[in-house]
Design a protein around this motif. Structure first.
Motif, short mmCIF file in Angstrom:
data_model
loop_
_atom_site.label_atom_id
_atom_site.label_comp_id
_atom_site.label_asym_id
_atom_site.label_seq_id
_atom_site.Cartn_x
_atom_site.Cartn_y
_atom_site.Cartn_z
N PRO A 173 15.45 -18.06 -15.78
CA PRO A 173 14.83 -18.36 -17.08
C PRO A 173 15.67 -17.94 -18.30
O PRO A 173 15.26 -18.22 -19.42
CB PRO A 173 13.53 -17.56 -17.05
CG PRO A 173 13.87 -16.35 -16.22
CD PRO A 173 14.86 -16.82 -15.19
N ALA A 174 16.85 -17.28 -18.09
CA ALA A 174 17.66 -16.90 -19.26
C ALA A 174 18.27 -18.13 -19.92
O ALA A 174 18.48 -18.16 -21.13
CB ALA A 174 18.77 -15.94 -18.82
N GLY A 175 18.55 -19.14 -19.15
CA GLY A 175 19.18 -20.36 -19.67
C GLY A 175 18.60 -21.57 -18.95
O GLY A 175 17.66 -21.45 -18.16
N PRO A 176 19.18 -22.75 -19.21
CA PRO A 176 18.58 -23.98 -18.68
C PRO A 176 19.00 -24.36 -17.26
O PRO A 176 18.45 -25.29 -16.69
CB PRO A 176 19.10 -25.04 -19.66
CG PRO A 176 20.44 -24.53 -20.09
CD PRO A 176 20.30 -23.02 -20.15
N MET A 177 19.98 -23.63 -16.68
CA MET A 177 20.61 -24.13 -15.45
C MET A 177 19.89 -23.65 -14.19
O MET A 177 19.05 -22.77 -14.21
CB MET A 177 22.08 -23.72 -15.40
CG MET A 177 22.88 -24.19 -16.61
SD MET A 177 22.67 -25.94 -17.07
CE MET A 177 23.43 -26.73 -15.65
N ARG A 178 20.29 -24.22 -13.05
CA ARG A 178 19.62 -23.91 -11.78
C ARG A 178 19.98 -22.50 -11.34
O ARG A 178 21.15 -22.12 -11.33
CB ARG A 178 20.03 -24.93 -10.71
CG ARG A 178 19.08 -24.99 -9.52
CD ARG A 178 19.48 -26.06 -8.51
NE ARG A 178 19.43 -27.42 -9.05
CZ ARG A 178 18.34 -28.18 -9.10
NH1 ARG A 178 17.19 -27.73 -8.62
NH2 ARG A 178 18.40 -29.39 -9.61
N ASN A 179 18.97 -21.75 -10.95
CA ASN A 179 19.22 -20.41 -10.43
C ASN A 179 19.39 -20.46 -8.92
O ASN A 179 19.30 -21.53 -8.31
CB ASN A 179 18.11 -19.43 -10.87
CG ASN A 179 16.74 -19.81 -10.33
OD1 ASN A 179 16.62 -20.31 -9.20
ND2 ASN A 179 15.69 -19.55 -11.11
N GLU A 180 19.64 -19.31 -8.32
CA GLU A 180 20.02 -19.31 -6.90
C GLU A 180 18.90 -19.80 -5.98
O GLU A 180 19.15 -20.12 -4.82
CB GLU A 180 20.46 -17.90 -6.47
CG GLU A 180 19.34 -16.88 -6.58
CD GLU A 180 19.74 -15.53 -5.99
OE1 GLU A 180 20.63 -15.49 -5.14
OE2 GLU A 180 19.13 -14.52 -6.40
N ASN A 181 17.66 -19.85 -6.48
CA ASN A 181 16.53 -20.30 -5.64
C ASN A 181 16.10 -21.73 -5.92
O ASN A 181 15.22 -22.25 -5.23
CB ASN A 181 15.33 -19.38 -5.86
CG ASN A 181 15.64 -17.95 -5.51
OD1 ASN A 181 16.15 -17.67 -4.42
ND2 ASN A 181 15.40 -17.03 -6.44
N GLY A 182 16.65 -22.33 -6.95
CA GLY A 182 16.20 -23.67 -7.33
C GLY A 182 16.65 -24.72 -6.32
O GLY A 182 17.79 -24.72 -5.89
N VAL A 183 15.73 -25.60 -5.97
CA VAL A 183 16.02 -26.65 -4.99
C VAL A 183 15.71 -28.01 -5.60
O VAL A 183 14.68 -28.18 -6.25
CB VAL A 183 15.18 -26.46 -3.71
CG1 VAL A 183 15.51 -27.57 -2.69
CG2 VAL A 183 15.42 -25.09 -3.09
N GLN A 184 16.56 -28.95 -5.36
CA GLN A 184 16.32 -30.32 -5.79
C GLN A 184 15.59 -31.09 -4.70
O GLN A 184 16.19 -31.47 -3.70
CB GLN A 184 17.64 -31.02 -6.14
CG GLN A 184 17.43 -32.43 -6.68
CD GLN A 184 18.69 -33.27 -6.83
OE1 GLN A 184 18.70 -34.45 -6.48
NE2 GLN A 184 19.76 -32.69 -7.34
N ARG A 185 14.27 -31.29 -4.90
CA ARG A 185 13.55 -32.20 -3.99
C ARG A 185 14.05 -33.62 -4.25
O ARG A 185 14.81 -33.85 -5.20
CB ARG A 185 12.04 -32.16 -4.29
CG ARG A 185 11.35 -30.88 -3.87
CD ARG A 185 10.01 -30.74 -4.58
NE ARG A 185 9.44 -29.42 -4.36
CZ ARG A 185 9.90 -28.31 -4.94
NH1 ARG A 185 10.93 -28.36 -5.76
NH2 ARG A 185 9.33 -27.15 -4.67
N GLY A 186 13.57 -34.55 -3.47
CA GLY A 186 13.92 -35.94 -3.80
C GLY A 186 13.87 -36.84 -2.59
O GLY A 186 13.89 -36.38 -1.45
N SER A 187 13.82 -38.12 -2.89
CA SER A 187 13.69 -39.12 -1.84
C SER A 187 15.05 -39.44 -1.22
O SER A 187 16.06 -39.46 -1.92
CB SER A 187 13.11 -40.40 -2.44
OG SER A 187 13.03 -41.39 -1.45
N VAL A 188 15.04 -39.67 0.08
CA VAL A 188 16.26 -40.14 0.74
C VAL A 188 16.03 -41.49 1.43
O VAL A 188 16.80 -41.91 2.29
CB VAL A 188 16.81 -39.09 1.76
CG1 VAL A 188 17.47 -37.93 1.03
CG2 VAL A 188 15.72 -38.58 2.70
N LEU A 189 14.96 -42.16 1.04
CA LEU A 189 14.71 -43.51 1.55
C LEU A 189 15.92 -44.38 1.21
O LEU A 189 16.49 -44.23 0.14
CB LEU A 189 13.46 -44.06 0.86
CG LEU A 189 12.79 -45.26 1.50
CD1 LEU A 189 12.10 -44.84 2.79
CD2 LEU A 189 11.75 -45.87 0.56
#
Ligand SMILES: [Zn+2]
Length: 757
Positions: free
Chosen positions: A227-243
């Motif tokens: 939360p200090a800045g806008p970028m992904r932290n070490e726990n952030g995961v990108q969900r998403g479709s792989v269809l």
């Protein structure tokens, strides 16, 4: 989903700056494009009234409401949001309803990822709440981290690092003598749509695929992490479709038809777009121990990310166990749709959409775009009460199910295909919105129209037109060619549409002229498809005072009004013809470059060059000899181009004379001709091996996904070494372009007659 955050964040500014940009000064006394000198002032008045209405305070409140809880397909809040949007539309007096489709939407039942050797490690697969961020602790409502439409699987195998997991990365692995056959691959996010990674891995014989977010792509290498800045932290995961979207998007069980009622559905095992191997997305916190356990050759420079470890390729000794099981349920999606009937030409439709479902709270993706759509609707409803009467029918759509794979928009477009093909004049899409430059991609017959609107929208940070600001961005950040264009070309170029949002079915399947619109380039983020894409993040790091939300409403609302009110639908074909020249030159050059590359490499192989450079301590494998690509006959394309140039020029001349016309009666046939012109660029048989994609000029790349391939049959034929097919595709594209040129010529003749009267 949308592609802004998938383009490497470093070049996001460039992408946006490059899209819109300069031209001769246009005064308020000139006729608006598509209007006459007589009809322009009234349109300008209505547009000014409209632009004064969207309100940043309302945009903010609406975002807070719609992103207050996770709202993915099938969740209670997804349905509540749809009902709330419906109630808003109705409270403004708009004739709205919810249209429901029933689609396959898998959710995780079991997810296991373990390092078995040389040491033990179990991946957390969790995004923890963050202190101070009030919605990050809604764990019971959040979808776990996963890739939708991964097949079920339970595999254990040695690990191989494959960089972005694209075909050229496997060529590099070949050079190091590394095969992924029987292995589990770990790829990093970025440089393509995510579904390409498991597809290419499976084509190379891998049995499982892990995709992680490297800090170099959207983490601490760029800026402070959340939360200090806008970028992904070490726990952030990108969900998403792989269809497998480049084959067809939408419900995997009902290709080409709307998933409603008793429609015939494929068996899940027969659905060609579900992945061939299990796929799981992870954070870099979970990825680091796996990557660190790899030995084997050092990864080449271009493979190395931002983690503080040496990047090795493997295979092994890291051995991983990946087990995934999903609930394969049919779930409802709720599209919220309203119609404003046209007063003069109700059978010509202006369609406008943005999705409302998110992967989790989805403040940026998609609510930042959805709130702009809602403010447009509110503003239009006020104008209607004040006596505004749009000539054409306006249809607004708040789509559901975009994230899993454009479900709500694709099923709706397939269900209403016949009427849309007859009546739709344009589809205008937005998705997540940011701060900075106007970015537009779309049909190039709309390029002049987009430029005309961009000149009339104020940039809220600079108080100049967004068009002027776009030009400035391009002059500084653009490529050499873009700089030259921005100085000399009257219109700023728009990009081509690939895929990645709800315009896909409209342009690629139905051949409806389409646009995708958004602001960006000044903000960066690493929260895409994570629980941290929420109101807290957006109001701290994005368009926090919602002035670009207002600009987006103003931009798209003006586009909708101008298209709905115009005397002559504001298409222009000279920019399209110019763009086709570029594409034709590109595919010719592509073939030439290919021939030269293969010829040189074969020569090098004969000369022993690869043996000479192989380091005995780090040996590399020489590539294989290949046949030099044959020459192809591009003459049909040149002839079609010639016809297009002539008819486009004729039309532009007639359109110029139109402004001073006094009678705008009898334009209905002309507008019908214009509306149907884009359909001529489609072919009912579709592209090779993917018949759902019927547009012969634009398509998402089979091996890029989001990235557009223009003249896709020809270009991909050459890229994938199917030369006979490429030559056939040249014929098909040329025929389509000739028919299109014919339609433009007819429209020019009709317009010339109208001007004479
Ligand atoms: Zn989206």
């Amino acid at each position: 989903m949308h592609r802004r955050f998938l383009v490497s964040l470093l070049c996001a500014a460039f992408v946006f700056a490059a899209t819109i940009g300069a031209s001769p000064a246009v005064s308020d006394d000139d006729a608006l494009f598509g209007f006459t000198n007589a009809s322009s002032p009234a349109e300008r008045d209505w547009e000014s009234k409209f632009k004064a209405i969207p309100d940043p305070a309302i945009l903010r409140d609406t975002m807070q409401r719609l992103s207050a809880h996770p709202h993915h397909v099938g969740s209670p809040y997804d349905k509540q949001n749809a009902e709330w949007i419906l109630a808003q539309f109705k409270s403004w007096g708009l004739n709205a309803q919810i249209e429901t489709f029933d689609v396959l939407f898998p959710t995780p039942k079991e997810r296991v990822l373990e390092l078995m050797a040389p040491t033990k490690f179990t991946a957390k697969l969790q995004e923890p709440p963050v202190a101070g961020d009030p919605t990050s602790n809604q764990q019971s409502e959040q979808l776990p981290t996963y890739n939708a439409y991964s097949i079920d699987g339970d595999v254990t195998a040695p690990l191989v690092y494959v960089n972005y997991g694209l075909p050229k990365d496997y060529e590099e692995l070949d050079r190091h003598g590394i095969s992924v056959k029987g292995a589990i691959v770990i790829a990093r996010y970025g440089n393509s749509w995510r579904g390409i990674k498991p597809k290419v891995a499976a084509e190379h014989g891998a049995i499982g695929c892990i995709i992680y977010s490297d800090p170099k792509d959207d983490g601490y290498t760029q800026d402070d992490v959340f939360p200090a800045g806008p970028m992904r932290n070490e726990n952030g995961v990108q969900r998403g479709s792989v269809l497998d979207m480049p084959t067809y998007p939408g419900d995997p069980l009902t290709p080409g038809v709307g998933a409603k009622g008793n429609v015939k559905r494929l068996a899940i095992k027969d659905a060609p777009t579900i992945t061939k191997i299990p796929v799981l997305p992870i954070s870099y916190g979970d990825a680091q121990p796996l990557l660190k356990a790899l030995t084997g050759p050092m990864a080449p420079e271009s493979f190395r990310g931002g983690l503080p470890i040496p990047y090795h390729l493997g295979p092994g000794p890291a051995k991983v166990h990946l087990k995934l099981q999903f609930n394969w349920d049919i779930k409802p999606v709720y599209d919220v749709v309203f119609k404003i009937p046209g007063s003069e030409s109700p059978d010509q439709w202006i369609v406008r959409g943005n999705h409302h479902d998110g992967w989790v709270n989805g403040a940026e993706d998609p609510i930042s775009g959805q709130i702009a759509l809602l403010e447009e609707a509110r503003a239009l409803s006020i104008l209607l009460k004040e006596g505004w009467k749009p000539k054409r029918t306006i249809i607004y759509c708040a789509w559901d199910g975009e994230e899993p794979m454009l479900l709500g928009s694709t099923e709706w477009a397939e269900y209403h295909a016949e009427e849309l093909k007859q009546h739709a004049a344009i589809y205008i899409n937005t998705d997540g919105n940011g701060r900075g430059y106007l970015g537009v991609e779309g049909s190039h017959s709309l390029e002049k129209f987009v430029n005309s609107v961009a000149r009339d929208i104020n940039d809220p940070e600079k108080n100049i037109s967004v068009w002027k600001r776009g030009k400035a961005g391009r002059l500084v950040h653009g490529s050499a060619e873009e700089k030259k264009d921005a100085r000399s070309r009257p219109d700023l170029r728009i990009g081509a549409l690939g895929s990645g949002s709800d315009y896909t079915a409209f342009i690629d399947h139905l051949g409806i002229s389409s646009l995708n619109v958004g602001y960006g380039g000044e903000d960066e983020g690493g929260i895409y498809h994570s629980i941290y894409d929420d109101f807290y993040w957006y109001t701290h790091f994005a368009d926090k005072d919602f002035i670009y939300g207002r600009a987006l409403s103003q931009t798209v609302g003006t586009m909708v009004m101008r298209f709905a009110d115009a005397d002559v639908l504001p298409y222009d074909f000279s920019d399209f013809a110019d763009t086709i020249h570029r594409y034709t030159d590109e595919v010719k050059k592509l073939l030439k470059d290919r021939q030269e590359e293969v010829r040189n490499r074969n020569q090098d192989l004969d000369d022993g060059v690869y043996t000479a450079i192989s380091d005995p301590r780090r040996p590399t494998v020489a590539p294989k000899k290949e046949e030099v690509p044959p020459f192809l006959n591009f003459a049909p394309l040149d002839n079609a181009q010639n016809a297009l140039d002539r008819s486009a020029e004729r039309y532009t001349k007639a359109a110029k004379a139109f402004a001073s016309t006094t009678s705008t009666e009898k334009l209905q046939p002309l507008n019908d001709q214009l509306m149907l012109a884009e359909r001529k660029l489609t072919n009912a048989e579709g592209l090779p091996r993917r018949p759902w994609y019927q547009h012969l000029i634009y398509a998402p790349g089979f091996y890029t996904g989001y990235g557009a391939k223009t003249l896709p049959g020809v270009r991909e034929g050459i890229e994938e070494k199917r030369y006979a097919e490429a030559e056939k595709e040249i014929e098909r594209v040329s025929t389509a372009l000739k028919n299109y040129a014919g339609a433009v010529d007819e429209a020019a003749a009709t317009l010339e007659q109208a001007v004479k009267k």
